[in-house]
Enzyme design. Sequence first.
Site, PDB file in Angstrom:
ATOM      1  N   LYS A  83       0.857  -1.184   0.000  1.00 43.71           N
ATOM      2  CA  LYS A  83       0.000   0.000   0.000  1.00 43.71           C
ATOM      3  C   LYS A  83       0.897   1.239   0.000  1.00 43.71           C
ATOM      4  O   LYS A  83       1.772   1.395   0.864  1.00 43.71           O
ATOM      5  CB  LYS A  83      -0.892  -0.036   1.235  1.00 43.71           C
ATOM      6  CG  LYS A  83      -2.227   0.629   1.048  1.00 43.71           C
ATOM      7  CD  LYS A  83      -3.149   0.258   2.200  1.00 43.71           C
ATOM      8  CE  LYS A  83      -4.400   1.095   2.180  1.00 43.71           C
ATOM      9  NZ  LYS A  83      -5.222   0.873   3.373  1.00 43.71           N
ATOM     10  N   VAL A  84       0.656   2.111  -0.963  1.00 44.11           N
ATOM     11  CA  VAL A  84       1.558   3.243  -1.218  1.00 44.11           C
ATOM     12  C   VAL A  84       0.731   4.536  -1.253  1.00 44.11           C
ATOM     13  O   VAL A  84      -0.342   4.572  -1.873  1.00 44.11           O
ATOM     14  CB  VAL A  84       2.254   3.047  -2.598  1.00 44.11           C
ATOM     15  CG1 VAL A  84       3.161   4.219  -2.933  1.00 44.11           C
ATOM     16  CG2 VAL A  84       3.027   1.736  -2.643  1.00 44.11           C
TER      17      VAL A  84
END
Length: 215
Positions: A83-84
């Site tokens: 998750k960015v």
Amino acid sequence: MQIFIDSADIEEIRDAAEMGVIDGVTTNPSLVAKTGRPFKEVLVDICEVVNGPISAEVVATDHEGIIREGRNLAAMHENIVVKVPLIAEGLKAVRTLSEEGIRTNVTLCFSVTQGLLAAKAGATYISPFIGRVDDIAGSGMELVQQLVTVYGNYGLDTKVLAASIRHPLHVVEASLLGADVATIPHKVIHQLLKHPLTDIGLERFLADAKKIPSR
Ligand code: G3P
């Protein structure tokens, strides 16, 4: 529509998994902090309970740092999705990670333009934060609709993952709009399940069952 649980609490995750209603899990640093447990320990437990995409968020905000953390997280288990955050350095990292075959969930999306760029960078999932848009008197659902439409117009593969869901109507509307996934807090999963007529009906059946002669 796929259903993920938005939680880092292993008991909540186990409860939903045992019902057979979840396809994956999303976490974020706030959810992990609430558990009071080390991040990697939480992830290992989740990977044992759920066989589906499990989003684990990086905390670095620079290209190299995100890539380093992302590679480490992805190496932990084949189901981990990195998750960015939706920032310029994040998109650079998404591009690199996707070229390496590492799946990403681009988070904190609040506009269709952000979502378009995330898809161009190669995001596997985009997470529009519906509830937080509603919180500032916007329409989270309009954002979902725009993302579904734009990705559909151009055949972009990025999946729309409706996040920051606060109540059952968010789930209903996201599914009607064609969101690929809704990530739902444990409490809301139970709200989806609950119906007073089911409870009343069951109570009557059980009371009547006692009136049936045993032979
Ligand atoms: O999936 C993102 C979510 O955890 C954020 O939800 O309720 O903090 O806006 P909320």
